[in-house]
Scaffold this motif. Structure first.
Motif, PDB file in Angstrom:
ATOM      1  N   ASN A  68       1.312  18.803  -5.252  1.00  0.00           N
ATOM      2  CA  ASN A  68       0.856  17.524  -4.115  1.00  0.00           C
ATOM      3  C   ASN A  68       1.695  17.961  -2.994  1.00  0.00           C
ATOM      4  O   ASN A  68       2.769  17.920  -3.069  1.00  0.00           O
ATOM      5  CB  ASN A  68       1.899  16.310  -4.725  1.00  0.00           C
ATOM      6  CG  ASN A  68       1.582  15.015  -3.484  1.00  0.00           C
ATOM      7  OD1 ASN A  68       0.901  14.873  -3.033  1.00  0.00           O
ATOM      8  ND2 ASN A  68       2.204  14.559  -3.802  1.00  0.00           N
ATOM      9  N   ILE A  69       1.081  19.234  -1.610  1.00  0.00           N
ATOM     10  CA  ILE A  69       1.361  19.251  -0.520  1.00  0.00           C
ATOM     11  C   ILE A  69       1.116  18.720   0.229  1.00  0.00           C
ATOM     12  O   ILE A  69      -0.789  18.711   0.252  1.00  0.00           O
ATOM     13  CB  ILE A  69       1.050  20.567  -0.785  1.00  0.00           C
ATOM     14  CG1 ILE A  69       1.929  21.278  -2.053  1.00  0.00           C
ATOM     15  CG2 ILE A  69       1.221  21.410   0.442  1.00  0.00           C
ATOM     16  CD1 ILE A  69       1.488  23.162  -2.633  1.00  0.00           C
ATOM     17  N   ALA A  70       1.448  17.675   0.657  1.00  0.00           N
ATOM     18  CA  ALA A  70       1.027  17.377   1.716  1.00  0.00           C
ATOM     19  C   ALA A  70       2.396  16.927   2.782  1.00  0.00           C
ATOM     20  O   ALA A  70       3.401  17.561   3.085  1.00  0.00           O
ATOM     21  CB  ALA A  70       0.171  15.917   1.523  1.00  0.00           C
ATOM     22  N   PRO A  71       1.681  16.343   4.520  1.00  0.00           N
ATOM     23  CA  PRO A  71       3.009  15.916   5.680  1.00  0.00           C
ATOM     24  C   PRO A  71       3.734  14.377   4.982  1.00  0.00           C
ATOM     25  O   PRO A  71       2.100  13.335   4.400  1.00  0.00           O
ATOM     26  CB  PRO A  71       2.252  15.386   6.189  1.00  0.00           C
ATOM     27  CG  PRO A  71       0.375  15.231   6.361  1.00  0.00           C
ATOM     28  CD  PRO A  71       0.533  16.320   4.691  1.00  0.00           C
ATOM     29  N   ALA A  72       5.071  14.370   4.725  1.00  0.00           N
ATOM     30  CA  ALA A  72       5.693  13.139   4.970  1.00  0.00           C
ATOM     31  C   ALA A  72       4.817  12.096   5.434  1.00  0.00           C
ATOM     32  O   ALA A  72       4.557  10.947   5.732  1.00  0.00           O
ATOM     33  CB  ALA A  72       6.715  13.330   5.164  1.00  0.00           C
ATOM     34  N   LEU A  73       4.773  12.427   6.788  1.00  0.00           N
ATOM     35  CA  LEU A  73       4.447  11.945   8.349  1.00  0.00           C
ATOM     36  C   LEU A  73       3.418  12.245   8.818  1.00  0.00           C
ATOM     37  O   LEU A  73       2.910  13.685   9.094  1.00  0.00           O
ATOM     38  CB  LEU A  73       5.403  11.161   9.042  1.00  0.00           C
ATOM     39  CG  LEU A  73       6.828  10.439   9.145  1.00  0.00           C
ATOM     40  CD1 LEU A  73       7.495  10.559  10.078  1.00  0.00           C
ATOM     41  CD2 LEU A  73       6.413   9.109   8.716  1.00  0.00           C
ATOM     42  N   PRO A  74       2.215  11.565   9.368  1.00  0.00           N
ATOM     43  CA  PRO A  74       0.655  11.752   9.612  1.00  0.00           C
ATOM     44  C   PRO A  74       1.338  12.737  10.856  1.00  0.00           C
ATOM     45  O   PRO A  74       1.988  12.946  11.536  1.00  0.00           O
ATOM     46  CB  PRO A  74       0.716  10.583  10.194  1.00  0.00           C
ATOM     47  CG  PRO A  74       0.678   9.728   9.153  1.00  0.00           C
ATOM     48  CD  PRO A  74       1.918   9.513   9.292  1.00  0.00           C
TER      49      PRO A  74
ATOM     50  N   ALA B 195       9.449   1.344   5.781  1.00  0.00           N
ATOM     51  CA  ALA B 195       9.237   2.191   6.428  1.00  0.00           C
ATOM     52  C   ALA B 195       7.304   2.673   6.544  1.00  0.00           C
ATOM     53  O   ALA B 195       6.779   3.353   5.563  1.00  0.00           O
ATOM     54  CB  ALA B 195       9.351   4.415   6.279  1.00  0.00           C
ATOM     55  N   PRO B 196       6.563   2.204   7.234  1.00  0.00           N
ATOM     56  CA  PRO B 196       4.747   1.726   7.039  1.00  0.00           C
ATOM     57  C   PRO B 196       4.671   3.162   6.352  1.00  0.00           C
ATOM     58  O   PRO B 196       3.035   3.640   6.445  1.00  0.00           O
ATOM     59  CB  PRO B 196       4.731   0.620   7.542  1.00  0.00           C
ATOM     60  CG  PRO B 196       5.639   1.089   9.163  1.00  0.00           C
ATOM     61  CD  PRO B 196       7.047   1.465   8.545  1.00  0.00           C
ATOM     62  N   ASN B 197       4.729   4.473   7.175  1.00  0.00           N
ATOM     63  CA  ASN B 197       4.086   5.315   7.738  1.00  0.00           C
ATOM     64  C   ASN B 197       4.084   6.547   6.747  1.00  0.00           C
ATOM     65  O   ASN B 197       3.230   7.359   6.660  1.00  0.00           O
ATOM     66  CB  ASN B 197       3.569   5.473   9.204  1.00  0.00           C
ATOM     67  CG  ASN B 197       3.193   4.192  10.121  1.00  0.00           C
ATOM     68  OD1 ASN B 197       2.171   4.161   9.276  1.00  0.00           O
ATOM     69  ND2 ASN B 197       3.502   4.332  11.231  1.00  0.00           N
ATOM     70  N   VAL B 198       4.845   6.192   5.731  1.00  0.00           N
ATOM     71  CA  VAL B 198       5.538   7.383   5.246  1.00  0.00           C
ATOM     72  C   VAL B 198       4.379   7.725   3.535  1.00  0.00           C
ATOM     73  O   VAL B 198       4.703   7.000   3.559  1.00  0.00           O
ATOM     74  CB  VAL B 198       6.885   7.165   5.318  1.00  0.00           C
ATOM     75  CG1 VAL B 198       7.220   8.507   4.108  1.00  0.00           C
ATOM     76  CG2 VAL B 198       7.718   7.938   5.632  1.00  0.00           C
ATOM     77  N   GLU B 199       4.467   8.704   3.604  1.00  0.00           N
ATOM     78  CA  GLU B 199       3.316   8.893   2.245  1.00  0.00           C
ATOM     79  C   GLU B 199       1.976   8.247   2.160  1.00  0.00           C
ATOM     80  O   GLU B 199       1.312   7.557   1.169  1.00  0.00           O
ATOM     81  CB  GLU B 199       4.596   8.895   1.474  1.00  0.00           C
ATOM     82  CG  GLU B 199       5.611  10.152   0.688  1.00  0.00           C
ATOM     83  CD  GLU B 199       5.207  11.005   0.740  1.00  0.00           C
ATOM     84  OE1 GLU B 199       4.064  11.885   0.393  1.00  0.00           O
ATOM     85  OE2 GLU B 199       5.706  12.118   1.228  1.00  0.00           O
ATOM     86  N   GLY B 200       1.465   8.128   3.487  1.00  0.00           N
ATOM     87  CA  GLY B 200       0.465   6.976   3.208  1.00  0.00           C
ATOM     88  C   GLY B 200       0.289   6.007   4.030  1.00  0.00           C
ATOM     89  O   GLY B 200       1.459   5.751   4.116  1.00  0.00           O
ATOM     90  N   ALA B 201      -0.757   4.666   3.258  1.00  0.00           N
ATOM     91  CA  ALA B 201      -0.395   3.470   3.492  1.00  0.00           C
ATOM     92  C   ALA B 201       0.256   2.487   2.885  1.00  0.00           C
ATOM     93  O   ALA B 201       0.653   1.947   3.506  1.00  0.00           O
ATOM     94  CB  ALA B 201      -2.195   3.474   3.420  1.00  0.00           C
TER      95      ALA B 201
END
Length: 932
Positions: free
Chosen positions: A326-332, A523-529
């Motif tokens: 699981n390597i991904a951005p915390a925020l878009p 925080a609505p946008n952190v780690e996806g929808a």
């Protein structure tokens, strides 16, 4: 942690716990070593060279009783006996059993928990309590942590069967015996008060037991009641690798370019997660036994007994984990991806099909970093009841027994998906066989709580109920003369039912923010929808002193006290009450009827003896479960739990019938030499969970697991041959060889299935699953040899009187078979090629000292794990020691040390990747035993 030099001081500390200072001073003042007691009619000071002139006590007495038991048995067997009530050689029965030739154990939190015989997995060993079935949460094996040794008089291990033995012990049958009131034969009370000191947490806990026995003057009626309570405060510190996951770069979410070649079309294998963990917990065990016995005449014996165990394990599980998967951005819009990596292509032949190599090191931006805490609470309650009779009329003996047991296990745990994203590097400086080293860079501080977010609080647990009704009726006619010594026949009926279900619920971040009344910021946008809440004020740093390589000096975990100060436990569980997981449970019923006939034979001089017979078994099964629609899966982004839609009920019936012949013979070559042989067909039943008709899913590790109600039982055609040489003064030398031809061996059938799951916050994700189902696909031949010795060193002269050595060695030759259909061959589950134990003792002048080393070479645990790469336990050895002193004829002191050298326990996968590296520490038990 403490050094070896501190063990004595800690032992004294444990002894003080039991209140030695409160003993009457006149007892202490008059205390003196207890000299050996002469037998009735033998003058004190008679020639000590003659064994008949000595009353043997202590550990030597337990060896003597075990030798007598072995010599008189009709089958190939071994055992351990207690010198006296409440004086079994070890506090844990499994740890006693590991001294028996051909017996190996596995441990749970440093305690012996399950037993293997001649290398076969614990499910192949049948455990009985006074001759009746004893269950343990649905498993065919028995969890010995539920059973106190305080009231056990003997444990017998039968390695070859007779027709009158209840079937199911393909590896062997373990019978735990407790003393009946009239066997004790007098009114008495035996008690033990001890302190249990755990090295790792530096904690001291109580252990107490007492057994009161009453027998009337005419020895026609007796009753006894015993109660034992034990508490352990343990700390297990460990590293865990979750297994070798193989994935296509493009199917990561989002895609990950592991080899940095600019495309996402490669397939690589990597460690799904590396986690440094600590488990501080408390185990409490309450055991109660009771027995009635009535003998109105010499030829009539009526009895009843009861056994109760209440075992509870509670604690917290702290985890610091990083995940390759699981390597991904915390925020878009934030950067993420692999910036450096090394890949070992030499391992390709050992990896799952399609893999281009194993990722041995990696630096990544947006690396999943967890600061997690789980609370755990499980409780197992077991009740067992039995009543029976023996009536003898001349040459005819009729026996009957009816019994019932019920075991219930309930667990409810909860955990927190608390995540941060940063730059991290994972390497293996000491190779894949050692825990990895995790470091952080580019300004990322793993101890900064402001970078962490809470995704959800997840509840998980389950219920298991296991019950069995059992009855048997046996009749035996004994002949006064001739080669035919006896004829025996009987009936058996068993009705067992095992039900199990998993429970789950999850409160996502939005729910937690609402329940907190604004104290947790959403925080609505952190780690996806689905969003997250800031975890700044609910984290704390912890640290542990450990020998595990690269264990972090400190790390953040969820602070449950702070968290529940914001949202009380009752509030959150009331908002999301745990629900049964569709398809996860099963309901398996098993009814067995058996009849047998058996003949005993022997020569007129008594040197030749044995038996032969046949047992007919008819078993019917009914399996009920739920089969869900897997197109409706719901998963939590970044979380670890899966919601499965309600399934369709299904029920499947099965049955099988077998004839099981057996033949046992023994011959006294000389007065002290016995040869034994045995031939038999033996049946071993599949695990009750394997017969499930349901289906369970875990999206985190991409697995679908189904049972198979149509499984046939394991069968073994086997042969045994042994030679036993009984020496004077409790000495014994023995050797044995054995052979087993196993058929219907069960392995996992495995296919790949692609499903599209719904994300809880919206959208979908396509995942590739491995569907597992047990199938009867293999056969195996197992061969082995056993050697054992018990040697009092008084043979060497008077200077060695009181000294002795004992030990055993087992060699097992078993084939390699696949752990799953189409997979690479691996060692047969549970089989260690080399097993041995060696020990010594000194007993004289009231002093007893004993040490024992047990060793077991590498074996497969039988767990194919989440990703099918196998789970293997490397070679492990452990030293245990004890010392005792007979203060007065009624009072003795003792101290025991388990895992004296603080050995680490490990597991690894099929190509040597570390799965678990755990340190549980030493356990010291010290106290007083008294009787009157």
């Amino acid at each position: 942690m403490i050094g070896l030099g501190s063990v004595v001081a800690r032992t004294l500390k444990a002894a003080l716990y039991v209140g030695v200072a409160a003993w009457p001073m006149n007892v202490l003042a008059q205390a003196a070593p207890v000299a050996p007691q002469a037998e009735p009619g033998v003058a004190p000071g008679a020639d000590a060279a003659e064994p008949a002139d000595i009353v043997v006590t202590g550990f030597r007495r337990s060896l003597q009783l075990a030798n007598e038991q072995k010599r008189n048995a009709d089958v190939v067997s071994d055992g351990i006996s207690a010198e006296d009530i409440g004086k079994f050689p070890d506090q844990n029965l499994a740890e006693s059993l590991q001294r028996i030739t051909g017996v190996q154990i596995t441990r749970s939190r440093g305690e012996g928990s399950s037993v293997s015989i001649r290398g076969l997995a614990p499910d192949f060993a049948r455990t009985q309590y006074n001759g009746r079935t004893l269950g343990s949460g649905g498993s065919r094996s028995f969890d010995f942590t539920s059973l106190s040794a305080e009231f056990v008089s003997a444990v017998e291990v039968a390695k070859s069967p007779t027709a009158d033995m209840i079937e199911g012990g393909l590896a062997g049958t373990i019978n735990v015996r407790t003393a009946r009131p009239l066997d004790i034969g007098k009114s008495s009370f035996n008690g033990t008060v001890e302190g249990v000191y755990e090295d790792n947490p530096d904690k001291l806990s109580p252990r107490v037991a007492g057994l009161a026995n009453y027998a009337n003057a005419s020895k026609t009626f007796g009753i006894n009641v015993g109660v034992a309570y034990e508490q352990r405060k343990y700390l297990a510190v460990s590293y865990e690798g979750y297994g070798a996951e193989t994935g296509v770069e493009a199917r990561r979410n989002p895609p990950i370019d592991y080899n940095r070649d600019g495309d996402f079309g490669d397939t690589y294998t990597f460690n799904h997660a590396q986690a440094y963990q600590a488990f501080p917990g408390t185990r409490k065990r309450l055991s109660i036994v009771g027995a009635l016995q009535y003998k109105p005449a010499d030829n009539i014996n009526v009895f009843a007994d009861y056994f109760h165990s209440d075992f509870r394990d509670t604690g917290r599980w702290y985890e610091n984990a990083t995940r390759f998967t699981n390597i991904a951005p915390a925020l878009p819009g934030q950067p993420y991806g692999v910036t450096a990596s090394t890949i070992d292509t030499s391992l390709v032949p050992q990896l799952l099909s399609g893999s281009q190599g194993f990722v041995t090191s990696m630096t990544a931006t947006g690396l999943d970093h967890r600061a997690s805490t789980f609370s755990q609470d499980s409780r197992k309650i077991l009740n067992s009841y039995a009543a029976g009779f023996d009536i003898t009329d001349g040459a005819m003996k009729v026996s009957g027994q009816a019994s019932y047991f019920n075991s219930t296990t309930n667990s409810l745990n909860n955990g927190f998906a608390t995540i941060s994203r940063g730059v991290g590097t994972i390497t293996h400086p000491d190779g894949l066989g050692s825990p990895p080293k995790v470091t952080y860079g580019a300004g990322y501080d793993p101890l900064d709580p402001s970078t962490f977010f809470l995704l959800s609080q997840d509840f998980f647990g389950g219920r298991n109920s296991d019950r069995n009704y059992e009855g048997r009726l046996d009749a035996e006619y004994t002949f006064d003369a001739g080669f035919l010594k006896s004829l025996k026949a009987g009936l058996y009926y068993g009705d067992r039912r095992n039900t199990a279900v998993d429970t789950r619920s999850s409160a996502n971040a939005a729910t937690l923010a609402r329940l907190s009344g604004g104290k947790l910021v959403f925080a609505p946008n952190v780690e996806g929808a689905s969003g997250a809440v800031r975890a700044t004020n609910i984290l704390k740093p912890i640290s542990f002193d450990t020998k595990i390589p690269y264990y972090p000096a400190s790390y953040l975990v969820t602070d449950l006290d702070a968290y529940y100060g914001i949202i009380p436990y009752s509030t959150v569980i009331g908002a999301v009450p745990p629900q049964d997981v569709s398809g996860s449970g099963y309901d398996v019923g098993e009814r067995t009827m058996a009849v047998y006939a058996q003949a005993g034979f022997g020569s007129t001089d008594g040197r030749l003896g044995g038996n032969f017979g046949v047992r007919y078994v008819d078993t019917q099964t009914v399996s009920s479960g739920l089969v869900p629609d897997l197109n409706g899966l719901i998963i939590e982004p970044g979380g670890v739990f899966t919601t499965v839609p309600t399934g369709v009920p299904t029920q499947v019936k099965g049955d099988y019938r077998y004839l099981l012949p057996s033949f046992n013979v023994k011959y006294e070559v000389a007065s002290d030499v016995v040869v034994r042989g045995a031939l038999a067909r033996v049946l071993g039943r599949p695990g009750l969970g394997s017969l499930s008709a349901g289906t369970g899913v875990n999206a985190n590790v991409r697995s679908i697991n189904s049972g198979n109600p149509a499984l046939a039982p394991y069968l073994s055609d086997q042969a045994d041959l042994s030679l036993e040489y009984y020496l004077p003064k409790q000495g014994l030398l023995s050797a044995a060889i054995f052979y087993k031809h196993l058929t219907n061996y069960i392995i996992n059938g495995q296919v790949t299935q692609t499903l599209t799951a719904q994300l809880r916050g919206g959208g979908t994700q396509t995942l590739e699953f491995r569907r597992n189902q047990p199938l009867n696909l293999e056969s195996a031949n197992i061969k082995g040899a056993e050697l054992a010795a018990q040697l009092p060193l008084s043979y060497l002269g008077g200077a060695f009187d009181g000294f002795g050595v004992f030990g055993s060695f087992t060699y097992i030759d078993a084939p390699q078979i696949p752990q799953f259909q189409g997979g690479p061959s691996a060692p047969l589950n549970g089989v260690s090629k080399y097993n041995y134990n060696a020990g010594g003792y000194f007993e004289k002048y009231g002093i007893g000292i004993r040490g024992n080393y047990t060793y077991r070479s590498t074996f497969s645990s039988g767990d194919a794990n989440y990703f099918g790469d196998g789970t293997f336990v490397p070679a492990y050895g452990q030293i245990d020691a004890s010392v005792s002193y007979q203060l007065t004829p009624a009072i003795s002191l003792s101290a025991d040390v388990t895992n004296l050298l603080d050995a680490l326990q490990k597991t690894e996968n099929g190509f040597g990747l570390t799965r678990i590296n755990s340190q549980i520490g030493r356990r010291i038990t010290a106290g007083v035993h008294f009787r009157f």
